[in-house]
Enzyme design. Structure first.
Site, PDB file in Angstrom:
ATOM      1  N   HIS A  80       3.808   1.175  -6.667  1.00 30.33           N
ATOM      2  CA  HIS A  80       4.666  -0.050  -6.943  1.00 30.33           C
ATOM      3  C   HIS A  80       5.426   0.094  -8.088  1.00 30.33           C
ATOM      4  O   HIS A  80       5.632  -0.781  -8.631  1.00 30.33           O
ATOM      5  CB  HIS A  80       3.452  -1.165  -7.048  1.00 30.33           C
ATOM      6  CG  HIS A  80       2.567  -1.522  -6.058  1.00 30.33           C
ATOM      7  ND1 HIS A  80       1.224  -1.910  -5.882  1.00 30.33           N
ATOM      8  CD2 HIS A  80       2.617  -1.249  -4.619  1.00 30.33           C
ATOM      9  CE1 HIS A  80       0.704  -2.198  -4.793  1.00 30.33           C
ATOM     10  NE2 HIS A  80       1.564  -1.446  -3.986  1.00 30.33           N
ATOM     11  N   GLU A 119     -17.448  -4.542  -9.442  1.00 36.11           N
ATOM     12  CA  GLU A 119     -17.978  -5.401  -8.397  1.00 36.11           C
ATOM     13  C   GLU A 119     -17.647  -4.963  -6.989  1.00 36.11           C
ATOM     14  O   GLU A 119     -16.734  -4.076  -6.765  1.00 36.11           O
ATOM     15  CB  GLU A 119     -17.553  -6.688  -8.723  1.00 36.11           C
ATOM     16  CG  GLU A 119     -16.191  -6.791  -8.364  1.00 36.11           C
ATOM     17  CD  GLU A 119     -15.698  -8.456  -8.812  1.00 36.11           C
ATOM     18  OE1 GLU A 119     -16.213  -9.130  -9.391  1.00 36.11           O
ATOM     19  OE2 GLU A 119     -14.406  -8.817  -8.519  1.00 36.11           O
TER      20      GLU A 119
HETATM   21  C1  BV8 Z   1       5.188  -5.144   2.023  1.00 33.91           C
HETATM   22  C2  BV8 Z   1       3.826  -4.340  -8.781  1.00 33.91           C
HETATM   23  C3  BV8 Z   1       6.327  -4.484   4.088  1.00 33.91           C
HETATM   24  C4  BV8 Z   1       4.592  -5.501  -9.122  1.00 33.91           C
HETATM   25  C5  BV8 Z   1       2.136  -5.398  -6.987  1.00 33.91           C
HETATM   26  C6  BV8 Z   1       3.612 -11.884   3.766  1.00 33.91           C
HETATM   27  C7  BV8 Z   1       5.090 -11.336   3.953  1.00 33.91           C
HETATM   28  C8  BV8 Z   1       5.219  -9.954   3.228  1.00 33.91           C
HETATM   29  C9  BV8 Z   1       4.132  -9.256   2.773  1.00 33.91           C
HETATM   30  C10 BV8 Z   1       2.854  -9.875   2.929  1.00 33.91           C
HETATM   31  C11 BV8 Z   1       2.654 -10.986   3.531  1.00 33.91           C
HETATM   32  N1  BV8 Z   1       1.284 -11.214   3.666  1.00 33.91           N
HETATM   33  C12 BV8 Z   1       0.737 -10.109   3.152  1.00 33.91           C
HETATM   34  C13 BV8 Z   1       1.664  -9.327   2.915  1.00 33.91           C
HETATM   35  C14 BV8 Z   1       1.573  -7.949   2.530  1.00 33.91           C
HETATM   36  C15 BV8 Z   1       1.502  -7.893   1.039  1.00 33.91           C
HETATM   37  C16 BV8 Z   1      -0.067  -8.233   0.454  1.00 33.91           C
HETATM   38  O1  BV8 Z   1      -0.551  -7.365   0.389  1.00 33.91           O
HETATM   39  N2  BV8 Z   1      -0.384  -9.418  -0.037  1.00 33.91           N
HETATM   40  C17 BV8 Z   1      -1.708  -9.781  -0.425  1.00 33.91           C
HETATM   41  C18 BV8 Z   1      -1.483 -10.534  -1.637  1.00 33.91           C
HETATM   42  C19 BV8 Z   1      -2.165 -10.345   0.460  1.00 33.91           C
HETATM   43  N3  BV8 Z   1       2.082  -6.820   0.452  1.00 33.91           N
HETATM   44  C20 BV8 Z   1       3.236  -6.792   0.240  1.00 33.91           C
HETATM   45  O2  BV8 Z   1       4.129  -7.631   0.206  1.00 33.91           O
HETATM   46  C21 BV8 Z   1       3.646  -5.317   0.035  1.00 33.91           C
HETATM   47  N4  BV8 Z   1       4.825  -4.917   0.541  1.00 33.91           N
HETATM   48  O3  BV8 Z   1       3.984  -5.268   2.755  1.00 33.91           O
HETATM   49  O4  BV8 Z   1       6.209  -4.612   2.558  1.00 33.91           O
HETATM   50  C22 BV8 Z   1       6.682  -5.693   4.280  1.00 33.91           C
HETATM   51  C23 BV8 Z   1       8.149  -6.132   3.881  1.00 33.91           C
HETATM   52  C24 BV8 Z   1       8.757  -7.367   4.198  1.00 33.91           C
HETATM   53  C25 BV8 Z   1       7.976  -8.257   5.082  1.00 33.91           C
HETATM   54  C26 BV8 Z   1       6.863  -8.122   5.313  1.00 33.91           C
HETATM   55  C27 BV8 Z   1       6.048  -6.876   5.143  1.00 33.91           C
HETATM   56  C28 BV8 Z   1       4.208  -5.068  -1.437  1.00 33.91           C
HETATM   57  C29 BV8 Z   1       2.908  -5.114  -2.457  1.00 33.91           C
HETATM   58  C30 BV8 Z   1       3.108  -4.582  -3.727  1.00 33.91           C
HETATM   59  C31 BV8 Z   1       3.259  -5.937  -4.769  1.00 33.91           C
HETATM   60  N5  BV8 Z   1       3.278  -5.443  -6.145  1.00 33.91           N
HETATM   61  N6  BV8 Z   1       2.669  -4.580  -8.002  1.00 33.91           N
HETATM   62  C32 BV8 Z   1       3.700  -5.622 -10.939  1.00 33.91           C
HETATM   63  O5  BV8 Z   1       2.536  -4.993 -10.878  1.00 33.91           O
HETATM   64  O6  BV8 Z   1       4.262  -6.316 -11.527  1.00 33.91           O
HETATM   65  S1  BV8 Z   1       0.656  -5.850  -6.443  1.00 33.91           S
HETATM   66  C33 BV8 Z   1      -0.289  -5.738  -7.711  1.00 33.91           C
HETATM   67  O7  BV8 Z   1      -1.578  -6.116  -6.857  1.00 33.91           O
HETATM   68  C34 BV8 Z   1      -0.491  -4.545  -8.521  1.00 33.91           C
HETATM   69  O8  BV8 Z   1       0.537  -3.732  -8.231  1.00 33.91           O
HETATM   70  C35 BV8 Z   1      -1.830  -3.983  -8.392  1.00 33.91           C
HETATM   71  O9  BV8 Z   1      -2.008  -3.172  -8.782  1.00 33.91           O
HETATM   72  C36 BV8 Z   1      -2.271  -4.516  -7.150  1.00 33.91           C
HETATM   73  C37 BV8 Z   1      -3.528  -4.928  -6.701  1.00 33.91           C
HETATM   74  O10 BV8 Z   1      -4.297  -5.340  -7.503  1.00 33.91           O
HETATM   75  P1  BV8 Z   1      -5.322  -4.418  -8.263  1.00 33.91           P
HETATM   76  O11 BV8 Z   1      -4.778  -3.248  -8.903  1.00 33.91           O
HETATM   77  O12 BV8 Z   1      -6.470  -4.041  -7.226  1.00 33.91           O
HETATM   78  O13 BV8 Z   1      -5.817  -5.444  -9.440  1.00 33.91           O
HETATM   79  P2  BV8 Z   1      -6.860  -6.666  -9.273  1.00 33.91           P
HETATM   80  O14 BV8 Z   1      -6.540  -7.495 -10.584  1.00 33.91           O
HETATM   81  O15 BV8 Z   1      -6.317  -7.313  -8.151  1.00 33.91           O
HETATM   82  O16 BV8 Z   1      -8.177  -6.066  -9.337  1.00 33.91           O
HETATM   83  C38 BV8 Z   1      -8.733  -5.250 -10.442  1.00 33.91           C
HETATM   84  C39 BV8 Z   1     -10.222  -4.670  -9.704  1.00 33.91           C
HETATM   85  O17 BV8 Z   1     -10.536  -3.786 -10.595  1.00 33.91           O
HETATM   86  C40 BV8 Z   1     -10.961  -5.666  -9.452  1.00 33.91           C
HETATM   87  O18 BV8 Z   1     -11.695  -5.261  -8.215  1.00 33.91           O
HETATM   88  C41 BV8 Z   1     -12.107  -5.673 -10.791  1.00 33.91           C
HETATM   89  O19 BV8 Z   1     -13.373  -5.795 -10.127  1.00 33.91           O
HETATM   90  C42 BV8 Z   1     -11.797  -4.192 -11.072  1.00 33.91           C
HETATM   91  N7  BV8 Z   1     -12.332  -3.798 -12.397  1.00 33.91           N
HETATM   92  C43 BV8 Z   1     -12.249  -4.613 -13.339  1.00 33.91           C
HETATM   93  N8  BV8 Z   1     -12.484  -3.815 -14.711  1.00 33.91           N
HETATM   94  C44 BV8 Z   1     -13.043  -2.603 -14.095  1.00 33.91           C
HETATM   95  C45 BV8 Z   1     -12.908  -2.717 -12.714  1.00 33.91           C
HETATM   96  N9  BV8 Z   1     -13.161  -1.415 -12.016  1.00 33.91           N
HETATM   97  C46 BV8 Z   1     -13.513  -0.403 -12.853  1.00 33.91           C
HETATM   98  N10 BV8 Z   1     -13.771  -0.417 -14.198  1.00 33.91           N
HETATM   99  C47 BV8 Z   1     -13.502  -1.401 -14.825  1.00 33.91           C
HETATM  100  N11 BV8 Z   1     -13.492  -1.385 -15.979  1.00 33.91           N
END
Ligand code: BV8
Ligand code: ZN
Length: 250
Positions: free
Chosen positions: A118, A215
């Site tokens: 990303h 979790e």
């Molecule tokens: C794509 C960069 C093809 C920016 C990020 C409708 C239209 C278009 C696309 C979509 C759509 N519907 C769905 C999609 C796909 C979409 C998507 O997945 N949406 C989700 C929300 C459903 N994806 C996209 O759009 C991707 N591109 O599909 O292109 C396309 C193109 C055009 C048209 C159609 C398709 C692009 C996705 C990239 C987005 N950019 N980040 C920035 O960072 O500012 S995503 C963002 O979320 C971050 O990168 C992050 O890494 C990512 C995932 O989040 P996590 O890293 O998992 O973090 P989170 O807080 O969620 O969770 C933390 C976890 O850690 C938890 O589980 C927690 O329990 C755990 N934790 C906490 N503490 C600890 C721990 N574990 C261990 N130890 C600890 N101490």
């Protein structure tokens, strides 16, 4: 901490290991996760700010979010979870670190083979002429950086929702997942695609997939194991046990 015999044996005999990390591995460095309770920005969903339309509509708001995160990045450093993955890279013949994080902490910790799915918050580029701008400084609130060369709007070099991931990097990540004997899915909520699909690709290709998280997630039931706990505790302990298998005491 005791790990399953299966995991340790798989690691001991693994030729190729892959790790996919998310914001959870940086949480213990003090970097707020996206979907946890991270205070200031919790009123926005990442999808609302991390997208091109939001940026064009209100570049100052999006830059305020990124400047806040860049400032956070200046004050944090890698934690024992990051450091454990550096040790792992040195202990395994073929190790690939795939990250969704844009915080550069894996590189700062010392990992070499890092695939940033990303992008990287330390890089920015002009949306008009494409020139890269290193370490943009946002003067004050409400201002947005303009390209010195053409005056165009500068954006963070990260992949926003609706944008394609860098093709090459994702292809390399897919190959690494397919060939991995052990695939570690660390600190990710596994809701963002296509990144989250890499664990499933690994599983289908026969990897032993282990999730490390505080979790369970939507994908936990698809994996071989979920080790519940903080990455900063689990990973160093896993590396210690792995090392004692690889380098039994003389
Ligand atoms: C794509 C960069 C093809 C920016 C990020 C409708 C239209 C278009 C696309 C979509 C759509 N519907 C769905 C999609 C796909 C979409 C998507 O997945 N949406 C989700 C929300 C459903 N994806 C996209 O759009 C991707 N591109 O599909 O292109 C396309 C193109 C055009 C048209 C159609 C398709 C692009 C996705 C990239 C987005 N950019 N980040 C920035 O960072 O500012 S995503 C963002 O979320 C971050 O990168 C992050 O890494 C990512 C995932 O989040 P996590 O890293 O998992 O973090 P989170 O807080 O969620 O969770 C933390 C976890 O850690 C938890 O589980 C927690 O329990 C755990 N934790 C906490 N503490 C600890 C721990 N574990 C261990 N130890 C600890 N101490
Ligand atoms: Zn320009």
């Amino acid at each position: 901490m005791n790990f399953s015999r299966t995991l340790l044996t798989k690691l001991e005999h693994a030729g190729s290991v892959c790790a996919l990390t998310g914001a959870g591995i940086s949480a213990e460095s003090g970097v707020p996760t996206f979907r946890g309770d991270n205070g200031l920005w919790s009123k926005f969903k990442p999808e609302e700010l991390a997208n091109f339309d939001a940026f064009i509509r209100n570049p100052a708001l999006v830059w305020e979010w990124y400047s806040y995160r860049k400032k956070v990045m200046r004050d944090v450093r890698p934690n024992p979870g990051h450091e454990a993955l550096v040790s792992l890279e040195r202990m395994v013949a073929d190790f690939t670190l795939i990250t969704q994080n844009v915080d550069n902490l894996h590189r700062r910790a010392g990992n070499k083979n890092v695939l940033e799915l990303h992008g990287n918050i330390e890089r920015s580029y002009c949306i008009d002429c494409g020139r890269f701008v290193h370490d943009v400084v946002i003067a004050e609130k409400g201002r947005v950086p303009a390209c010195e060369h053409c005056g165009g709007l500068v954006r963070p070099d990260v992949v926003w929702f609706g944008e394609f991931l860098p093709q090459e990097i994702f292809a390399d990540a897919e190959q690494a997942a397919r060939r991995a004997d052990v695939f570690l899915c660390i600190g990710t909520s596994a809701v963002v695609y296509p990144a989250a699909s890499l664990s499933l690709i690994a599983k289908e290709a026969g990897s032993y997939v282990v999730e490390i998280n505080v979790e369970r997630t939507d994908l936990s039931s698809r994996f071989d194991e979920t080790v519940l706990g903080k990455a900063g505790d689990i990973l160093p302990s896993l590396i210690r046990e792995f090392r004692s298998l690889k380098e039994p005491h003389p």
